[in-house]
Design a protein around this motif. Structure first.
Motif, PDB file in Angstrom:
ATOM      1  N   VAL A   1       0.863  -1.176   0.000  1.00 53.29           N
ATOM      2  CA  VAL A   1       0.000   0.000   0.000  1.00 53.29           C
ATOM      3  C   VAL A   1       0.903   1.229   0.000  1.00 53.29           C
ATOM      4  O   VAL A   1       1.658   1.455   0.964  1.00 53.29           O
ATOM      5  CB  VAL A   1      -0.929   0.033   1.228  1.00 53.29           C
ATOM      6  N   PHE A   2       0.844   1.996  -1.065  1.00 51.08           N
ATOM      7  CA  PHE A   2       1.614   3.233  -1.146  1.00 51.08           C
ATOM      8  C   PHE A   2       0.754   4.385  -0.645  1.00 51.08           C
ATOM      9  O   PHE A   2      -0.315   4.648  -1.191  1.00 51.08           O
ATOM     10  CB  PHE A   2       2.062   3.499  -2.586  1.00 51.08           C
ATOM     11  N   THR A   3       1.229   5.069   0.391  1.00 54.21           N
ATOM     12  CA  THR A   3       0.500   6.228   0.911  1.00 54.21           C
ATOM     13  C   THR A   3       0.931   7.510   0.206  1.00 54.21           C
ATOM     14  O   THR A   3       0.309   8.553   0.397  1.00 54.21           O
ATOM     15  CB  THR A   3       0.726   6.382   2.419  1.00 54.21           C
ATOM     16  N   LYS A   4       1.979   7.437  -0.584  1.00 52.58           N
ATOM     17  CA  LYS A   4       2.442   8.566  -1.392  1.00 52.58           C
ATOM     18  C   LYS A   4       2.696   8.088  -2.818  1.00 52.58           C
ATOM     19  O   LYS A   4       2.746   6.882  -3.080  1.00 52.58           O
ATOM     20  CB  LYS A   4       3.726   9.176  -0.812  1.00 52.58           C
ATOM     21  N   ASN A   5       2.831   9.028  -3.714  1.00 56.38           N
ATOM     22  CA  ASN A   5       3.199   8.701  -5.087  1.00 56.38           C
ATOM     23  C   ASN A   5       4.673   8.306  -5.129  1.00 56.38           C
ATOM     24  O   ASN A   5       5.458   8.689  -4.252  1.00 56.38           O
ATOM     25  CB  ASN A   5       2.948   9.909  -5.991  1.00 56.38           C
ATOM     26  N   MET A   6       5.060   7.554  -6.165  1.00 58.52           N
ATOM     27  CA  MET A   6       6.436   7.064  -6.205  1.00 58.52           C
ATOM     28  C   MET A   6       6.991   7.035  -7.620  1.00 58.52           C
ATOM     29  O   MET A   6       6.285   6.707  -8.585  1.00 58.52           O
ATOM     30  CB  MET A   6       6.502   5.644  -5.633  1.00 58.52           C
TER      31      MET A   6
END
Length: 298
Positions: free
Chosen positions: A36-41
């Motif tokens: 789960v990415f809580t920020k863009n990457m």
């Protein structure tokens, strides 16, 4: 497939910054990790192969590409090459992304695209960019991280504008922050009312005020007044006459400007100029230093 769910970038850091550059390595392959990415990457793969699964399909990424992912849930597999997997991961939240787009007045497709995985070539510039990040890491210089993140976003948005546009649309789908910042930035001294600004943002006044307060930590009226007064103080410090600047600041007449300036600072514009002197200091700083330190509006 593992039952463990990894939350990133929180799994890499205890900090609360909106941005992070992380050097990730692994010597073993992994299969369909739940992430789960809580920020863009941005993933700048250095060695190995990454396989990404989303609700919209599957993508294979090599070290000849840069992977761009909006925040959300995905499955990720890592394949090592010569028992090594290595990637530079750049995380940035929607605040950083919306600020970036607003400052450069970049438009984006507000409709959420069907594709949620985006890739651009890892060309010679981006390969050298990775080398510069490694060099800064070796030097222990993390103060440049924010500058480097702005650099790579600027490069990708310039060289691959269509892909970047769709990526931003995916990341900011349903977000109103960027539109508010664009409207505010373009109308700081145009004398628009809160109702007129809300209309330009396609919002009700109450919705606009709520979002504005969340972005700027103050109501619109107070923010715009503060910006006007700061600009007035600068112009007066440069010995511009009040009669020359009141219209530029959005006032209908000189009297209205003078009265508000005195109410805000306790001095009339003329008194302020007398105390500061011609060409000496603005806000207590030498003129050259002042311009160096003035923050961007957005």
């Amino acid at each position: 497939m593992s039952s463990i769910i990894y939350t990133l970038p929180e799994g890499f850091t205890t900090g609360t910054d909106d941005t992070l550059i992380y050097f990730y390595t692994n010597d073993r392959p992994s299969e369909k990790n739940k992430v789960v990415f809580t920020k863009n990457m941005l993933c700048l793969l250095q060695n190995g192969i990454k396989v990404v699964h989303t609700a919209n399909g599957k993508e294979i990424v090599t070290n000849e590409e840069v992977l761009m992912l909006a925040s959300g849930s995905i499955l990720m597999s890592e394949q090592t090459v010569a028992n090594k997997y290595e990637a530079i991961l750049i995380f940035f939240g929607n605040k950083t992304l919306s600020d970036f787009c607003a400052k450069r007045r970049l438009s984006f497709n507000e409709k959420s695209p069907s594709k949620s995985i985006f890739k651009v070539p890892q060309d010679s510039f981006l390969k050298n960019f990775c080398l510069s990040l490694k060099l800064l890491k070796e030097q222990g210089n993390s103060e440049m991280n924010e500058v480097k993140i702005q650099e790579v976003l600027n490069y990708i948005s310039t060289t691959s504008p269509d892909i970047f546009n769709r990526f931003v649309g995916q990341a900011l789908a349903g977000k109103s922050d960027i539109k508010i910042k664009q409207v505010v930035g373009l109308n700081l001294h145009n004398g628009l009312t809160t109702e007129e600004l809300a209309f330009l943002c396609d919002m009700s006044v109450s919705t606009f005020k709520r979002h504005f307060a969340a972005l700027y930590n103050m109501p619109p009226q107070k923010y715009f007044l503060q910006q006007k007064m700061d600009q007035a103080k600068l112009l007066l410090s440069l010995q511009k006459r009040p009669s020359e600047i009141y219209a530029e600041l959005g006032y209908e007449n000189l009297s209205a400007f003078s009265n508000e300036f005195k109410k805000h600072f306790g001095l009339s514009p003329k008194q302020f100029q007398t105390e500061n002197g011609p060409g000496e200091k603005a806000f207590g700083l030498p003129e050259q230093q002042f311009f160096k330190d003035v923050p961007a509006t957005l």
